[in-house]
Design a protein around this motif. Structure first.
Motif, PDB file in Angstrom:
ATOM      1  N   LEU A   1      20.988  63.964  16.840  1.00  0.00           N
ATOM      2  CA  LEU A   1      22.335  63.446  16.629  1.00  0.00           C
ATOM      3  C   LEU A   1      22.439  62.011  17.135  1.00  0.00           C
ATOM      4  O   LEU A   1      23.075  61.158  16.503  1.00  0.00           O
ATOM      5  CB  LEU A   1      23.357  64.327  17.343  1.00  0.00           C
ATOM      6  N   ALA A   2      21.799  61.735  18.268  1.00  0.00           N
ATOM      7  CA  ALA A   2      21.819  60.378  18.820  1.00  0.00           C
ATOM      8  C   ALA A   2      21.215  59.379  17.835  1.00  0.00           C
ATOM      9  O   ALA A   2      21.758  58.287  17.627  1.00  0.00           O
ATOM     10  CB  ALA A   2      21.061  60.336  20.149  1.00  0.00           C
ATOM     11  N   ASP A   3      20.102  59.739  17.223  1.00  0.00           N
ATOM     12  CA  ASP A   3      19.478  58.862  16.227  1.00  0.00           C
ATOM     13  C   ASP A   3      20.426  58.612  15.053  1.00  0.00           C
ATOM     14  O   ASP A   3      20.525  57.485  14.540  1.00  0.00           O
ATOM     15  CB  ASP A   3      18.175  59.479  15.716  1.00  0.00           C
ATOM     16  N   PHE A   4      21.133  59.678  14.655  1.00  0.00           N
ATOM     17  CA  PHE A   4      22.048  59.562  13.515  1.00  0.00           C
ATOM     18  C   PHE A   4      23.215  58.626  13.835  1.00  0.00           C
ATOM     19  O   PHE A   4      23.558  57.756  13.034  1.00  0.00           O
ATOM     20  CB  PHE A   4      22.568  60.951  13.133  1.00  0.00           C
ATOM     21  N   VAL A   5      23.838  58.800  15.003  1.00  0.00           N
ATOM     22  CA  VAL A   5      25.006  57.964  15.326  1.00  0.00           C
ATOM     23  C   VAL A   5      24.600  56.512  15.551  1.00  0.00           C
ATOM     24  O   VAL A   5      25.378  55.593  15.264  1.00  0.00           O
ATOM     25  CB  VAL A   5      25.803  58.517  16.529  1.00  0.00           C
TER      26      VAL A   5
END
Length: 393
Positions: A192-196
């Motif tokens: 999720l961190a990579d996505f945001v």
């Protein structure tokens, strides 16, 4: 003379908001004599005595004034230590922590500080009832991300990517999750961190149930490299320390975000009550053993009620956090609300329809095990007896 109604004075975006599905249902349940409630999301434990004593002592010392808008500096210092130790993120108590009136107000401050009209805010559902309405109140557009029982109600990155739209500014996450008990592990949070980062989004992370994690160690997205700068970490004292009535929550975030949130807090509420803040200091300094004892009791209750649900034909996964179970009732061919009304009428047990937590909650009900073991036993016996007369669809 015809009486004029005053409803036309209401703002259209407020008039169109639904009432809380939880409160609306329990208004019905409250009229029933001898009903057992498995509905309200509040610890059944009384706030530990030494925390109450701290509040009493504060009054005896004449501590009845306003505090700094950000909150008592002593409390912010203890929050900084607690968050660093337990969540792996370091914050400056002088400018990166805001104390508010519960996490609900902290969320309100965050959304008011970041939403421009038309901004889109993602959130996963089933979820806490206020997320979508709160976004709409500030003229934002809520964008739900469906979570599924086969994923133990944790988020699925395919669903996140499918739900994302241009204009999405932030995503609200809540792990462990109310109402499902779902959690997110380090691998999922890193994805999720990579996505945001890819989409240049902000994360609003509601971690109010973090201490009530039963399987593995709770991980905060704020602890992941590069995420502290784009995360509003929210936490409070209601659940883990049984301090719901004290109404103390807090946010940790970069200085610029805290300053914006402080402005919205300052003009609406000034500051959190000083007596409650003094009690919160005591909770952080000396409350760990009380919290652990309560968590052990919740775990024992969880294992019992989930076992009973499955034995009576309500498929229910073991929640990895919170004090909620989320059994599937669809085999009986009723909508969630209809099942909740039926079980209330026939077993005198109050549950919350899953649709109170978003459309993704259809087919489920929420049962809180933050009640006595004796009440859980009685409720399960009543439900089992009633369901034995009900044929699956």
């Amino acid at each position: 003379m015809k009486e004029e109604k005053s409803s036309h004075f209401l703002a259209s975006h407020v008039a169109g908001l639904p009432k809380s599905g939880i409160r609306e249902f329990f208004a019905i349940a409250a009229t029933m004599k001898d009903a057992i409630s498995l509905g309200i999301g509040e610890p059944d434990f009384v706030t530990p005595w030494h925390i109450r004593e701290a509040a009493i002592f504060a009054l005896e010392q004449g501590k009845t004034s306003y505090t700094d808008n950000l909150g008592l500096r002593r409390l912010r210092n203890e929050i900084a230590k607690y968050v660093d130790c337990n969540f792996g993120a370091s914050y400056d108590p002088s400018c990166e922590i805001l104390v508010g009136v519960g996490v609900s107000e902290i969320l309100d401050c965050a959304l008011r500080a970041i939403i421009n009209p038309g901004d889109k805010i993602m959130y996963h559902e089933p979820c806490f009832v206020s997320y979508s309405p709160s976004v709409r109140i500030y003229h934002g557009i809520p964008v739900p991300v469906k979570t599924r029982p086969q994923d133990a109600f944790s988020f699925n990155m395919d669903e996140v990517r499918r739900a994302w739209q241009p204009g999405c500014k932030a995503i609200i996450i809540n792990f462990p999750t109310n109402p499902t008990g779902g959690v997110a592990d380090l691998r999922q949070l890193e994805a999720l961190a990579d996505f945001v980062k890819e989409k240049d989004m902000l994360v609003i992370s509601d971690e109010i149930y973090s201490e009530l994690t039963y399987e593995g160690k709770h991980v905060s997205i704020a602890s992941i490299k590069g995420m502290k700068e784009r995360t509003i970490f929210m936490h409070g004292f209601s659940k883990a320390f049984a301090m719901t009535g004290f109404r103390i929550g807090y946010a940790c975030a970069p200085k610029e975000l805290i300053e914006g949130m402080m402005k919205t807090h300052q003009y609406a509420l000034m500051c959190a009550p000083i007596v409650s803040q003094e009690a919160a200091v005591e909770a952080l300094v000396n409350g760990k053993s009380d919290m652990e004892k309560m968590r052990d009791q919740y775990m024992r209750r969880r294992d019992y009620i989930v076992g009973r649900f499955n034995a009576m034909g309500l498929d229910c996964s073991l929640p990895k956090g919170t004090f909620y179970a989320f059994p599937n009732v669809s085999r009986f061919g009723m909508k969630s609300m209809d099942f909740a009304k039926w079980i209330l009428d026939n077993a005198k047990v109050a549950l919350v329809p899953g649709t109170a937590f978003g459309e993704s909650g259809e087919g489920f009900v929420r049962a809180s095990f933050s009640t006595s073991y004796d009440n859980l036993t009685k409720a399960a016996d009543r439900m089992e007896a009633a369901l034995s007369k009900l044929k699956p669809a």
